[in-house]
Design a protein around this motif. Structure first.
Motif, short mmCIF file in Angstrom:
data_model
loop_
_atom_site.label_atom_id
_atom_site.label_comp_id
_atom_site.label_asym_id
_atom_site.label_seq_id
_atom_site.Cartn_x
_atom_site.Cartn_y
_atom_site.Cartn_z
N TYR A 235 0.83 -1.20 0.00
CA TYR A 235 0.00 0.00 0.00
C TYR A 235 0.87 1.26 0.00
O TYR A 235 0.56 2.25 -0.66
N ARG A 236 1.96 1.20 0.73
CA ARG A 236 2.81 2.38 0.88
C ARG A 236 3.85 2.53 -0.24
O ARG A 236 4.52 3.55 -0.31
N LEU A 237 3.97 1.53 -1.10
CA LEU A 237 4.92 1.63 -2.21
C LEU A 237 4.47 2.66 -3.23
O LEU A 237 3.31 3.08 -3.25
N ASP A 238 5.36 2.98 -4.12
CA ASP A 238 5.10 3.91 -5.21
C ASP A 238 3.80 3.55 -5.92
O ASP A 238 3.58 2.41 -6.30
N SER A 239 2.94 4.51 -6.12
CA SER A 239 1.64 4.27 -6.74
C SER A 239 1.71 4.26 -8.27
O SER A 239 0.68 4.19 -8.93
N GLU A 240 2.89 4.32 -8.84
CA GLU A 240 3.04 4.32 -10.29
C GLU A 240 3.04 2.93 -10.91
O GLU A 240 3.29 2.78 -12.08
N ARG A 241 2.76 1.91 -10.12
CA ARG A 241 2.74 0.55 -10.67
C ARG A 241 1.54 0.40 -11.59
O ARG A 241 0.58 1.16 -11.53
N SER A 242 1.57 -0.64 -12.42
CA SER A 242 0.50 -0.81 -13.39
C SER A 242 -0.59 -1.78 -12.92
O SER A 242 -1.73 -1.65 -13.33
N LEU A 243 -0.23 -2.75 -12.07
CA LEU A 243 -1.20 -3.74 -11.66
C LEU A 243 -0.72 -4.46 -10.40
O LEU A 243 0.48 -4.72 -10.25
N LEU A 244 -1.64 -4.78 -9.52
CA LEU A 244 -1.36 -5.67 -8.38
C LEU A 244 -2.30 -6.86 -8.50
O LEU A 244 -3.49 -6.68 -8.77
N GLY A 245 -1.78 -8.05 -8.29
CA GLY A 245 -2.60 -9.25 -8.33
C GLY A 245 -2.36 -10.10 -7.10
O GLY A 245 -1.22 -10.25 -6.66
N PHE A 246 -3.44 -10.64 -6.53
CA PHE A 246 -3.35 -11.46 -5.32
C PHE A 246 -4.20 -12.70 -5.49
O PHE A 246 -5.35 -12.62 -5.93
N ASP A 247 -3.65 -13.83 -5.11
CA ASP A 247 -4.39 -15.08 -5.11
C ASP A 247 -4.70 -15.44 -3.67
O ASP A 247 -3.80 -15.69 -2.87
N GLU A 248 -5.95 -15.43 -3.33
CA GLU A 248 -6.45 -15.76 -2.00
C GLU A 248 -5.74 -15.01 -0.87
O GLU A 248 -5.11 -15.62 -0.01
N PRO A 249 -5.84 -13.69 -0.86
CA PRO A 249 -5.18 -12.92 0.20
C PRO A 249 -5.75 -13.19 1.59
O PRO A 249 -5.15 -12.80 2.59
N GLU A 250 -6.88 -13.87 1.66
CA GLU A 250 -7.51 -14.14 2.94
C GLU A 250 -6.80 -15.23 3.74
O GLU A 250 -7.05 -15.38 4.94
N LEU A 251 -5.89 -15.97 3.10
CA LEU A 251 -5.20 -17.05 3.80
C LEU A 251 -4.45 -16.52 5.02
O LEU A 251 -3.74 -15.53 4.93
N HIS A 252 -4.65 -17.15 6.13
CA HIS A 252 -3.99 -16.82 7.40
C HIS A 252 -4.50 -15.53 8.04
O HIS A 252 -3.96 -15.12 9.07
N MET A 253 -5.48 -14.88 7.46
CA MET A 253 -5.93 -13.59 7.98
C MET A 253 -7.15 -13.74 8.89
O MET A 253 -8.09 -14.46 8.56
N HIS A 254 -7.11 -13.03 10.01
CA HIS A 254 -8.29 -12.94 10.87
C HIS A 254 -9.36 -12.20 10.08
O HIS A 254 -9.06 -11.24 9.36
N PRO A 255 -10.64 -12.61 10.16
CA PRO A 255 -11.69 -11.96 9.36
C PRO A 255 -11.75 -10.44 9.53
O PRO A 255 -11.96 -9.72 8.55
N GLU A 256 -11.58 -9.93 10.75
CA GLU A 256 -11.62 -8.48 10.94
C GLU A 256 -10.44 -7.79 10.27
O GLU A 256 -10.57 -6.70 9.73
#
Length: 169
Positions: free
Chosen positions: A53-74
């Protein structure tokens, strides 16, 4: 924000040999740093999402596969908020089966695409906003609708003008 109020800072140190960066947390009231290996997978994932989120915003695309893994629902809801903020300046593509993630989206009709395999080809379908609005009077979100088996009633092809499906019990 996602690691508790005792975190004073996140410290990084590059390995002199190259190829690695050590991460440790500085906690209030403790002299020793808390090394990354003492953190849970969800805490480490949170740190990664915040860093992206804090990296340079000039990137062209971000992709994530199942970012919910290991994450508390909140905490996952906070991650979705980060993704939506990042999506204001560049595309963010997420592959998920998480009802919590889907329910956290602020504009699901605009952002959700459902991938289906049909005759050996992938077909992308989107949610019909009008139909979704009617269903949302009785359900908390797209994830809730999906878990109850009603998602197909909300889908339309890119060329469709809309559906007339009504919510059922």
């Amino acid at each position: 924000m996602g690691l508790g109020g005792d975190v004073e800072s996140v410290n990084t140190r590059a390995d002199a040999g190259g190829g690695a960066i050590a991460v440790a947390l500085e906690l209030a009231g403790q002299d020793d740093l808390l090394p990354a290996h003492a953190l849970s997978d969800g805490q480490l994932a949170w740190l990664c999402f915040v860093a992206l989120y804090r990296l340079d915003s000039e990137r062209s695309l971000l992709g994530f596969d199942e970012p919910e893994l290991h994450m508390h629902p909140e905490l996952l809801v906070r991650v979705v908020q980060l993704f939506e903020e990042m999506a204001r300046s560049h595309p963010v593509v997420i592959a998920t089966h998480s009802d919590v993630l889907l329910d956290a989206l602020t504009e699901p009709a605009r952002s959700v695409r459902v991938c289906e395999l049909e005759a050996g080809a992938t077909r992308l379908r989107q949610l019909d906003a009008v139909t979704l609005g009617r269903w949302m009077q009785r359900y908390r979100g797209v994830g809730h609708l999906r878990s109850e088996g009603y998602l197909p009633a909300l889908l339309r092809d890119a060329g469709d003008r809309g559906l007339s499906s009504e919510p059922v019990a």
